[in-house]
Write an enzyme that holds these catalytic residues in place. Structure first.
Site, PDB file in Angstrom:
ATOM      1  CB  VAL A  95      -0.928   0.024   1.234  1.00 38.34           C
ATOM      2  CG1 VAL A  95      -1.750   1.307   1.256  1.00 38.34           C
ATOM      3  CG2 VAL A  95      -1.848  -1.195   1.242  1.00 38.34           C
ATOM      4  CG  HIS A  99       1.643   1.113   6.105  1.00 40.00           C
ATOM      5  ND1 HIS A  99       1.778   1.471   4.779  1.00 40.00           N
ATOM      6  CD2 HIS A  99       1.851  -0.227   6.148  1.00 40.00           C
ATOM      7  CE1 HIS A  99       2.051   0.408   4.051  1.00 40.00           C
ATOM      8  NE2 HIS A  99       2.116  -0.642   4.859  1.00 40.00           N
TER       9      HIS A  99
HETATM   10  P1  AMP Z   1       2.459  -3.392   3.390  1.00 41.84           P
HETATM   11  O1  AMP Z   1       2.424  -4.707   2.678  1.00 41.84           O
HETATM   12  O2  AMP Z   1       3.646  -3.186   4.264  1.00 41.84           O
HETATM   13  O3  AMP Z   1       2.244  -2.243   2.425  1.00 41.84           O
HETATM   14  O4  AMP Z   1       1.228  -3.417   4.387  1.00 41.84           O
HETATM   15  C1  AMP Z   1      -0.081  -3.170   3.985  1.00 41.84           C
HETATM   16  C2  AMP Z   1      -0.958  -3.739   5.040  1.00 41.84           C
HETATM   17  O5  AMP Z   1      -2.240  -3.195   4.883  1.00 41.84           O
HETATM   18  C3  AMP Z   1      -1.107  -5.269   4.976  1.00 41.84           C
HETATM   19  O6  AMP Z   1      -0.660  -5.846   6.194  1.00 41.84           O
HETATM   20  C4  AMP Z   1      -2.603  -5.459   4.748  1.00 41.84           C
HETATM   21  O7  AMP Z   1      -3.116  -6.585   5.420  1.00 41.84           O
HETATM   22  C5  AMP Z   1      -3.161  -4.157   5.298  1.00 41.84           C
HETATM   23  N1  AMP Z   1      -4.450  -3.767   4.758  1.00 41.84           N
HETATM   24  C6  AMP Z   1      -4.809  -3.699   3.456  1.00 41.84           C
HETATM   25  N2  AMP Z   1      -6.087  -3.300   3.326  1.00 41.84           N
HETATM   26  C7  AMP Z   1      -6.544  -3.110   4.595  1.00 41.84           C
HETATM   27  C8  AMP Z   1      -7.808  -2.712   5.141  1.00 41.84           C
HETATM   28  N3  AMP Z   1      -8.846  -2.410   4.369  1.00 41.84           N
HETATM   29  N4  AMP Z   1      -7.925  -2.627   6.494  1.00 41.84           N
HETATM   30  C9  AMP Z   1      -6.867  -2.912   7.302  1.00 41.84           C
HETATM   31  N5  AMP Z   1      -5.661  -3.314   6.843  1.00 41.84           N
HETATM   32  C10 AMP Z   1      -5.501  -3.410   5.504  1.00 41.84           C
END
Ligand code: AMP
Length: 113
Positions: A95, A99
């Site tokens: 994403v 974060h």
């Molecule tokens: P990254 O792979 O480090 O970019 O982390 C993105 C994180 O966002 C992953 O752990 C996903 O499970 C989490 N994620 C994606 N969509 C959502 C959502 N709608 N609500 C909560 N977490 C999410």
């Protein structure tokens, strides 16, 4: 520009279990937890990644670090926890909205996968 999924959560367009919010950042539970406790801490401003951080973001990023110990306390992570920030394709970032992953509730292992 298309809103990130995290901006949509921040704007209450997508549901999430929000645990903390203030002027700079929002924390909510990860939808696909990798540990008994897995929380994401996200700046309101959709900074795309670590590589997009510049001096103008120092207050936001600094503030977010002050939120981490408060969240850890709120989540009962007395035994410790891990903070992970994935960056780019090789770092496993999926994403494009900066974060912090806060992971805890089990023994973490090293090296990470
Ligand atoms: P990254 O792979 O480090 O970019 O982390 C993105 C994180 O966002 C992953 O752990 C996903 O499970 C989490 N994620 C994606 N969509 C959502 C959502 N709608 N609500 C909560 N977490 C999410």
């Amino acid at each position: 520009m298309t809103k990130t999924i995290f901006s949509r959560i921040i704007d209450r367009e997508v549901p999430a279990e929000i645990l903390h919010e203030d002027d700079y950042c929002v924390a909510f539970r990860d939808v696909s937890p990798q540990a008994p406790v897995h929380v994401l801490l996200v700046p309101r401003e959709p900074i795309p990644s670590i590589m997009a951080i510049d001096a103008a973001h120092a207050k936001i990023v600094g503030h977010m670090w002050t939120v981490v110990p408060k969240l850890a306390e709120q989540l009962g992570l007395d035994g410790g926890f891990r903070v992970v920030v994935n960056n780019g394709a090789d770092g496993g970032q999926s994403v494009d909205h900066l974060h912090w992953h806060i992971l805890g509730g089990r023994q973490m292992t090293w090296p990470p996968g």
